[in-house]
Write a protein that holds these residues in place. Structure first.
Motif, PDB file in Angstrom:
ATOM      1  N   TYR A   1      69.039  25.818 -13.213  1.00 55.62           N
ATOM      2  CA  TYR A   1      69.165  24.367 -13.394  1.00 55.62           C
ATOM      3  C   TYR A   1      67.890  23.653 -12.937  1.00 55.62           C
ATOM      4  CZ  TYR A   1      74.129  24.578 -14.552  1.00 55.62           C
ATOM      5  OH  TYR A   1      75.322  24.820 -15.172  1.00 55.62           O
ATOM      6  N   ALA A   2      67.337  24.102 -11.822  1.00 57.34           N
ATOM      7  CA  ALA A   2      66.159  23.431 -11.266  1.00 57.34           C
ATOM      8  C   ALA A   2      64.978  23.526 -12.230  1.00 57.34           C
ATOM      9  CB  ALA A   2      65.794  24.040  -9.915  1.00 57.34           C
ATOM     10  N   ILE A   3      64.760  24.711 -12.780  1.00 56.76           N
ATOM     11  CA  ILE A   3      63.627  24.893 -13.687  1.00 56.76           C
ATOM     12  C   ILE A   3      63.837  24.076 -14.959  1.00 56.76           C
ATOM     13  CG2 ILE A   3      62.381  26.574 -15.105  1.00 56.76           C
ATOM     14  CD1 ILE A   3      63.034  28.649 -12.877  1.00 56.76           C
ATOM     15  N   GLY A   4      65.068  24.101 -15.477  1.00 59.20           N
ATOM     16  CA  GLY A   4      65.352  23.331 -16.682  1.00 59.20           C
ATOM     17  C   GLY A   4      65.218  21.842 -16.449  1.00 59.20           C
ATOM     18  N   SER A   5      65.462  21.438 -15.227  1.00 62.44           N
ATOM     19  CA  SER A   5      65.440  20.018 -14.907  1.00 62.44           C
ATOM     20  C   SER A   5      64.019  19.517 -14.680  1.00 62.44           C
ATOM     21  CB  SER A   5      66.277  19.786 -13.649  1.00 62.44           C
ATOM     22  OG  SER A   5      66.358  18.433 -13.357  1.00 62.44           O
ATOM     23  N   ASN A   6      63.247  20.255 -13.930  1.00 65.70           N
ATOM     24  CA  ASN A   6      61.867  19.856 -13.637  1.00 65.70           C
ATOM     25  C   ASN A   6      61.078  21.094 -13.230  1.00 65.70           C
ATOM     26  OD1 ASN A   6      59.463  18.797 -12.728  1.00 65.70           O
ATOM     27  ND2 ASN A   6      60.412  17.127 -11.591  1.00 65.70           N
ATOM     28  N   GLU A   7      60.426  21.683 -14.216  1.00 69.08           N
ATOM     29  CA  GLU A   7      59.760  22.957 -13.972  1.00 69.08           C
ATOM     30  C   GLU A   7      58.647  22.829 -12.924  1.00 69.08           C
ATOM     31  OE1 GLU A   7      58.808  25.167 -17.497  1.00 69.08           O
ATOM     32  OE2 GLU A   7      57.343  26.372 -16.415  1.00 69.08           O
TER      33      GLU A   7
END
Lengths: 370, 254
Positions: A243-249
């Motif tokens: 989720y974190a990467i998809g949200s703000n790499e």
């Protein structure tokens, strides 16, 4: 400040309230669609979900429900992986072709030596590859899926080419590999154990005979994997980082997450899930063909999108995808139940996919305005 | 233990022919709060980017916590104990507050490689604790921060820095985009850091804020440090004169 509408584009927004999970909307849509088909069926004196036959003692139309689950199970398993890839901010166009290539390779190790007392007419390899233990084709399938997924992941993570292109390449190449494997010939006649992977009664085995759902193993596997990965996405580091990467790499990278490694892992898992779907598909159909799995990737993406998974990454859930898959399947079954032509089904399917994306965009704009 | 937590000697950064930072000698004592001020393009952010290793310096040395350091990147600097709030927020919008606070340093119930089970309750509890010490009011920490105001998000970002601050905090214009009330909250967090004795470098355009919060002011102009003044020995007009180049002081930074 806390009670003002600051930052929400002037819309009423109570920050103390927990935001409603988008899955709830999908569930409501699913219920609504079921009700619509129920009404349409009732108008013709039938029923969509309920048993109408006097000679059968059941409340629900078990046959219909079985079909709804079964016809969605295999693409649904793929969609579980695709959901993770999309949540990561990527896309996987290769899953359908990976199913094709994996099917061919897997089936060559699942063949039985004798068909009705005669040698297997579709034999690919010599005697050494006949009547192998069932673990061999399963391992071959998972290895294929893992291999394809790793290549996807490595390309996306380390060459920095867009995931669309990387997996498009895999889509074309894997389909080519599927055709090359047996020069386009189908591979058939698996061992009995392999066939039982789909057609047996897994639920019965797992519950020590307490429950029974024979012939529905793809659905059972789909539901079990969905529960497993929903938990993984919510409760583990893997999910959190996806989720974190998809949200703000960039933020994920800055926070010390090994973004590249994680991407490879997510694509690899998606590949393995495509392999599990392949095992279910080939053991159900008792044959493998190079054209297997065509359009599955798009169906899987559509299920995810209908289920509220945002194509821009960071948002969505496996639960949503399962509901999206059910919507998909209920619509097909519903159209069949009111005897609508397959052509119309396809057309409407397309419209639903576009509609779901439009809804997603609309939701997103509403949120990010201001 | 050396008197200084951070010292730079002859820190220089050239971008091609542009001399963005030239021979910066800077030092920061334990527990001291220093403001870095200057016009746009004076080299403030460049200076921070060299210290936090977001960029690699052209020349010069950085001594942090008594040792000469060559960080590979911002992560390396963070591991060493330098927490930075960058101008661009490093937050994941779709995650809730605890997830953002603990991003990349999650707490676990059970270690199992990538599938380690998160200790969500502990992270949530510690988040509430951290927000309490920083007096930041977030109505519901379980909502994704996408739905929060710019000020609340910045507060989350700063609370994260404050919560994990160990040796040095750097804030690059933390209140640039904030309203009055939110700015006050951020300033409270900074005062809290001061009380805890955590040294800080604050980059700011807001001189009122600077005089309110810090012990010492360092002025950058055209890539050089042109003044290094204790708060008591200067005033707003004096600082502006240095910023605009009306006055200049040949500084050996402390």
């Amino acid at each position: 400040m806390a009670t003002s509408a600051h930052g929400t584009g002037g819309q009423k927004y109570d920050p103390a309230k927990k935001t409603r999970p988008p899955e709830l909307n999908v569930l409501l849509a699913l219920i609504l669609i079921v009700v619509v088909f129920e009404i349409l069926n009732r108008m013709n004196g039938g029923s969509f979900l309920f048993n109408m036959r006097d000679n059968v003692d059941a409340i629900f139309n078990k046959q219909r429900i079985d079909i709804i689950l079964l016809q969605v199970a295999i693409t649904g398993i793929i969609a579980i992986g695709v959901t993770q890839v999309i949540t990561l901010g990527g896309i996987d166009l290769s899953s359908g072709s990976v199913v094709g290539a994996t099917a061919m390779i897997t089936m060559s190790f699942a063949q039985t030596a004798l068909v009705n007392g005669n040698p297997n007419p579709k034999a690919i390899f010599g005697d050494w590859a006949m009547d192998l233990a069932v673990i061999v084709p399963i391992a071959a399938a998972l290895a294929c899926g893992l291999f394809a997924g790793l290549i996807n992941g490595l390309l996306v993570a380390y060459t920095r080419i867009p995931p669309f292109i990387a997996t498009l390449g895999m889509m074309v190449s894997a389909r080519g590999a599927a055709r090359w494997w047996s020069n386009g010939q189908p591979i058939s006649f698996p061992t009995e154990t392999y066939a039982s992977l789909s057609n047996g009664d897994l639920l019965g085995t797992l519950t020590f005979g307490l429950l029974s759902w024979p012939g529905q193993n793809p659905a059972v596997v789909f539901i079990l994997l969905a529960i497993l990965f929903q938990c993984i996405m919510v409760y583990t580091r893997y999910g959190k980082h996806t989720y974190a990467i998809g949200s703000n790499e960039a933020a994920a990278r800055m926070s010390g997450i090994d973004v590249n490694k994680h991407k490879v892992l997510v694509y690899a898992i998606a590949g393995m899930l495509a392999a599990v779907a392949t095992i279910m598909l080939t053991s159900k159909n008792l044959t493998a063909q190079a054209g297997m799995g065509i359009m599955y990737e798009l169906d899987a993406i559509a299920m995810a999108v209908i289920g509220g998974v945002s194509l821009s990454g960071g948002r969505g859930s496996i639960t949503g995808t399962v509901l999206g898959a059910l919507i998909f399947s209920v619509i097909i079954s519903g159209f069949t139940s009111i005897r609508l032509d397959a052509y119309y089904q396809e057309m409407v399917k397309g419209a639903i996919i576009v509609g779901a994306v439009v809804l997603d965009q609309w939701r997103q704009n509403k949120r990010s305005r201001g | 233990m050396s008197e200084f937590i951070l010292e730079t000697r002859g820190l220089t950064k050239h971008y091609g022919g542009v001399h963005a930072l030239e021979d910066a000698n800077f030092s920061l004592r334990h527990g001291e709060h220093v403001a870095v001020v200057g016009d746009n393009g004076a080299g403030k952010s460049t200076f921070v980017r060299q210290v936090t290793a977001v960029e690699q310096r052209t020349s010069g040395t950085v001594v942090f916590d008594g040792k000469e350091v060559n960080f590979d990147g911002p992560l390396d600097a963070r591991h060493a104990g330098i927490e930075t709030v960058f101008q661009t927020l490093a937050l994941a919008d779709d995650l809730d507050v605890p997830s953002n606070l603990f991003l990349g340093r999650e707490l676990y119930k059970f270690k199992l490689g990538p599938f380690s089970i998160l200790d969500r309750k502990a992270m949530r509890d510690r988040t509430l604790e951290a927000l309490k010490t920083t007096a930041v009011k977030i109505p519901n920490v379980d909502n994704p921060i996408r739905n929060m105001s710019g000020g609340q998000r910045q507060c989350v970002s700063i609370a994260r820095t404050a919560a994990f601050a160990s040796k040095l905090v750097i804030m690059d214009e933390p209140t640039a985009a904030l309203g009055v009330q939110e700015t006050a909250q951020v300033e409270n967090i900074i005062r809290g850091l001061k009380e805890r004795g955590i040294p800080m470098i604050l980059i700011s355009h807001n001189l009122r804020q600077v005089f309110d919060l810090v012990d010492r002011i360092v002025v950058f102009r055209r890539g050089r440090i042109v003044a290094n003044l204790r708060k008591e020995e200067t005033d707003g007009n004096d600082i502006v004169s240095y910023i605009t180049g009306v006055k200049s002081q040949l500084v050996e930074a402390d």
